[in-house]
Design a protein around this motif. Structure first.
Motif, short mmCIF file in Angstrom:
data_model
loop_
_atom_site.label_atom_id
_atom_site.label_comp_id
_atom_site.label_asym_id
_atom_site.label_seq_id
_atom_site.Cartn_x
_atom_site.Cartn_y
_atom_site.Cartn_z
N ASN A 63 -50.16 54.00 13.52
CA ASN A 63 -49.12 53.54 14.43
C ASN A 63 -49.00 52.03 14.44
OD1 ASN A 63 -49.39 56.18 15.02
ND2 ASN A 63 -50.05 55.91 17.14
N VAL B 212 -48.34 48.25 14.11
CA VAL B 212 -47.21 47.44 13.66
C VAL B 212 -47.66 45.98 13.76
CG1 VAL B 212 -44.81 46.80 14.08
CG2 VAL B 212 -45.59 49.11 14.63
N SER C 48 -48.75 48.49 18.69
CA SER C 48 -48.91 49.90 18.32
C SER C 48 -47.68 50.66 18.77
CB SER C 48 -50.17 50.46 18.98
OG SER C 48 -50.33 51.80 18.62
N GLU D 201 -46.44 57.70 15.25
CA GLU D 201 -46.17 57.38 13.84
C GLU D 201 -44.67 57.53 13.54
OE1 GLU D 201 -49.20 59.38 11.59
OE2 GLU D 201 -47.94 59.20 9.81
N SER E 254 -42.32 54.59 14.34
CA SER E 254 -42.71 53.24 13.93
C SER E 254 -41.53 52.48 13.33
CB SER E 254 -43.90 53.28 12.97
OG SER E 254 -43.56 53.94 11.79
N ASP E 255 -40.61 53.20 12.71
CA ASP E 255 -39.42 52.52 12.17
C ASP E 255 -38.54 52.00 13.31
OD1 ASP E 255 -40.15 52.84 9.61
OD2 ASP E 255 -38.95 54.65 9.25
N VAL F 23 -40.09 48.97 14.77
CA VAL F 23 -39.83 47.78 13.94
C VAL F 23 -38.45 47.21 14.26
CG1 VAL F 23 -39.41 47.02 11.58
CG2 VAL F 23 -41.36 48.50 12.07
N THR G 235 -45.52 47.63 8.98
CA THR G 235 -46.23 48.74 9.62
C THR G 235 -47.35 49.19 8.70
OG1 THR G 235 -44.82 50.39 8.61
CG2 THR G 235 -44.12 49.55 10.74
N GLN G 236 -48.30 49.85 9.30
CA GLN G 236 -49.40 50.43 8.52
C GLN G 236 -48.85 51.45 7.52
OE1 GLN G 236 -52.52 49.54 7.65
NE2 GLN G 236 -53.11 49.58 9.79
N GLN G 237 -47.75 52.12 7.97
CA GLN G 237 -47.13 53.14 7.15
C GLN G 237 -46.64 52.54 5.83
OE1 GLN G 237 -47.24 56.29 8.19
NE2 GLN G 237 -46.53 56.81 6.14
#
Lengths: 258, 406
Positions: B59, B61, B229, B233, B236-237, B240, B265-267
């Motif tokens: 999660n 960011v 955070s 998940e 998360s976009d 952002v 992001t971690q993603q």
């Protein structure tokens, strides 16, 4: 009498480069139901060409060929296959059995290419055919477990299994010794006496004498076509001297008697 | 002709040559086996890496400073001073997709305790930072909002720092250490996290209130980073996008001008890494596919020899009534049965191999059903494709010549 084979002014020519080889030069004859015909001739006489055409493996260049009333000359390759499958039983000089395959499965082979026969019927007819040639007790033997004569019997059973209108034998005794040849001829005579039409291609006069009619070819023409007095192969077999090394049971009997 | 008869004919023909059939299959067995093993192992390693990244918080960011141009001069990102603690408050207040956020101010000072010293990587943060980045407190406590408000001289330290400063096994809790010239009291010790997947030691860390670092150490009023955070998940976009619009507003960036920050992001990192491992997987699978191709050529080779060797058999089959397409089908079936049987054995081989390797390497075992299904189809296709040419050769034989072939 019903006509099985009718050949009219049959020609077959091969192109060899610029030359044309005329293998058959307009021959005509008929074979009736129940006849046992030997087709004789030296090599180069057109005998093999005639055999190929009779067997529907080849088509004439000119002239007509009827088998069981069907004109073969205009048929496609697939239709010829069907004719071979339903109308003709082949017996070859070298047996042509599938190796490592039981006698029964070898005999079943032609019926595998016939959709109208179920697997039960296929098995039953194969067993019947093997019984007819006297090999009911050898059904599960593979060719390498059988003698030459037995292998040829399997091949004959295979030729009988589709109940053909004609058996077509190509030098069927060519690989066999005299005694076995006579045995095979005796089997053919027996089948003929039950009504099978047989065309027997050979170059050996002493085999042809067991048939009832001889067609002699020379240079692509028929030079002789006559009925002959049939000799019994069984009788000829009985006249052969008994060989000790051939028949082991007789050998043992002799030993006991001595 | 009946399908069953075709199968029977092909099957009998194969049984007549068991050894050869087995050897022919070997190429396919190895080919399919290695394709499945490679893909499966590749995915196991990808999964291993992503689970490691997830342990850092998927999660997460991060807001970094972006390079800036001032009066035509690019001043890089290091000199950007626009990221402020008020941005963190604005983000938390303005986005429902962000659950936590923490300012990050980085500093590097020598840490001294008694005779020992250690180069400290100092992170000035707030009380939410540890949770955002999945750190756990082993003993003691986290810094509090009060500590942040008061610029308290307290810190939480990682295990590496403990090991290097307290070599005699003293209890660090409550001890005062010096960071450069500033005395700081240790109030908490972090649970060890080990190395991250880049090989960086995550335990070599000193956590302080960001206000302490800003005011007492660096004398600055801006931040180096914001660590946040997302609620989950999946959003998360959205998070952002929220952060971008909020920061553009607070930083008063005009329409059409570039951002002075960058949100990651971690993603995204996860995606980048899986791109790399996916490429590796594809590469390995491609190499394995070559062996599958070789296996297919092996089948073609053997079938080709078989056709020549069995010319008389083909002639006989034609004489007793086999049509061209019957012969074609027989040989196609033979090669297809070979390749499918080889494929099935190869599948077990491949799955077994990848299971063994992933067990030995302690990776998660991934069984990829689509790969197996595709391999199966490929096998059948290989059998047909490579069997086609020999089968056609067989079907086009002239029965007269075939019967007399020596």
């Amino acid at each position: 009498m019903e006509t099985i084979i009718k050949i009219e002014k049959l020609h077959r020519e091969f192109k060899m480069g610029s030359e044309t080889v005329r293998a058959l030069k307009g021959i005509s004859f008929e074979i009736h139901k129940g006849e046992f015909v030997s087709i004789m001739g030296t090599s180069g006489s057109g005998k093999s060409t005639l055999l190929n055409i009779l067997g529907c493996l080849d088509k004439p260049s000119a002239g007509d060929y009827f088998i069981d009333g069907i004109s073969v000359s205009k048929l496609s390759r697939d239709e010829l296959s069907t004719i071979r499958n339903r109308k003709i039983g082949f017996v070859f000089q070298s047996y042509n059995l599938l190796p490592r395959t039981s006698a029964l499965e070898n005999v079943e082979l032609p019926l595998l290419y016939n959709n109208t026969v179920s697997s039960d019927e296929r098995r039953e007819r194969a067993i019947n055919a093997l019984t007819q040639v006297g090999l009911a007790d050898r059904m599960h033997h593979t060719p390498n477990q059988l003698s030459g004569g037995q292998q040829q019997r399997v091949a004959i059973a295979r030729a009988l299994v589709n109940d053909p209108v004609m058996l077509l034998a190509d030098e069927a005794t060519g690989n066999l010794d005299t005694r076995t040849s006579y045995e095979i001829m005796s089997l053919f005579q027996e089948l003929n006496s039950k009504g099978k039409t047989i065309a027997f291609v050979t170059h050996e006069p002493d085999i042809a004498i067991f048939t009832s009619r001889t067609i002699m070819l020379r240079d692509g023409n028929i030079v002789k076509d006559e009925g002959i007095k049939t000799l019994s192969a069984r009788a000829a077999l009985d006249k052969l001297p008994v060989s000790e090394d051939y028949d082991i049971t007789v050998g043992i009997q002799n030993e006991i008697e001595n | 002709m009946k399908f069953r008869n075709h199968i029977k004919i092909a099957w009998q023909a194969l049984l007549r040559n068991k050894t050869r059939a087995l050897l022919t299959m070997l190429g396919i067995i190895i080919g399919i086996g290695s394709v499945i093993a490679m893909v499966s192992l590749g995915q196991s390693s990808t999964k291993g890496i992503s689970s490691e990244i997830s342990s850092m918080g998927t999660n997460a960011v991060m807001v970094m400073r972006a390079s800036q141009t001032e009066g035509g001069v690019n001043i890089g990102s290091g000199n950007v001073q626009t990221l402020k603690a008020t941005d963190v408050e604005a983000i938390l207040a303005g986005s429902s997709n962000i659950s936590m956020a923490s300012p990050v101010v980085k500093a590097s000072k020598q840490i001294v305790y008694g005779a020992n010293n250690w180069p400290g990587a100092i992170s000035g943060v707030n009380e939410a930072y540890l949770e955002i980045n999945k750190y756990e407190i082993a003993s003691g406590s986290n810094i509090t909002a009060d500590d942040v408000r008061n610029s308290a001289k307290v810190c939480v330290i990682g295990k590496t720092v403990v090991d290097n400063l307290f070599k005699n096994g003293e209890n660090p809790l409550g001890t005062v250490i010096r960071l450069g010239r500033i005395p700081v009291k240790i109030i908490g010790i972090l649970e060890s996290k080990g190395q991250n997947m880049m090989g960086m030691d995550q335990d070599d860390i000193v956590i302080l209130p960001y206000t302490t670092v800003q005011k007492r150490m660096l004398a600055i009023n801006y931040l180096h980073m914001i660590s946040a955070s997302a609620v989950s998940e999946n959003v998360s976009d959205l998070a952002v996008a929220d952060i971008e619009s909020i920061l553009r507003r607070t930083h008063k960036i005009m329409e059409g001008n570039d951002d002075d920050f960058e949100v990651r992001t971690q993603q995204q990192i996860l995606d980048m890494l899986s791109t790399v491992t996916d490429m590796l997987t594809i590469l390995l699978a491609a190499i394995a596919a070559i062996s599958l191709l070789v296996g297919g050529i092996g089948i073609m080779n053997i079938m080709y020899v078989t056709v020549t060797e069995r010319t008389r058999e083909i002639g006989l089959r034609m004489a007793v009534g086999a049509k061209n397409k019957d012969i074609l089908t027989q040989f196609l079936f033979e090669s297809t049965i070979l390749s499918i049987a080889g494929g099935i054995i190869g599948m077990f081989f491949g799955v077994g191999l990848s299971f063994t390797v992933s067990t030995l390497l302690d990776w998660a075992f991934v069984l990829n059903i689509p790969t197996i299904a595709v391999s199966f189809i490929v096998c059948a296709a290989i059998g047909m494709f490579f069997g086609w040419y020999p089968a056609r050769k067989a079907a086009n034989l002239d029965p007269i010549n075939a019967l007399r072939y020596e």
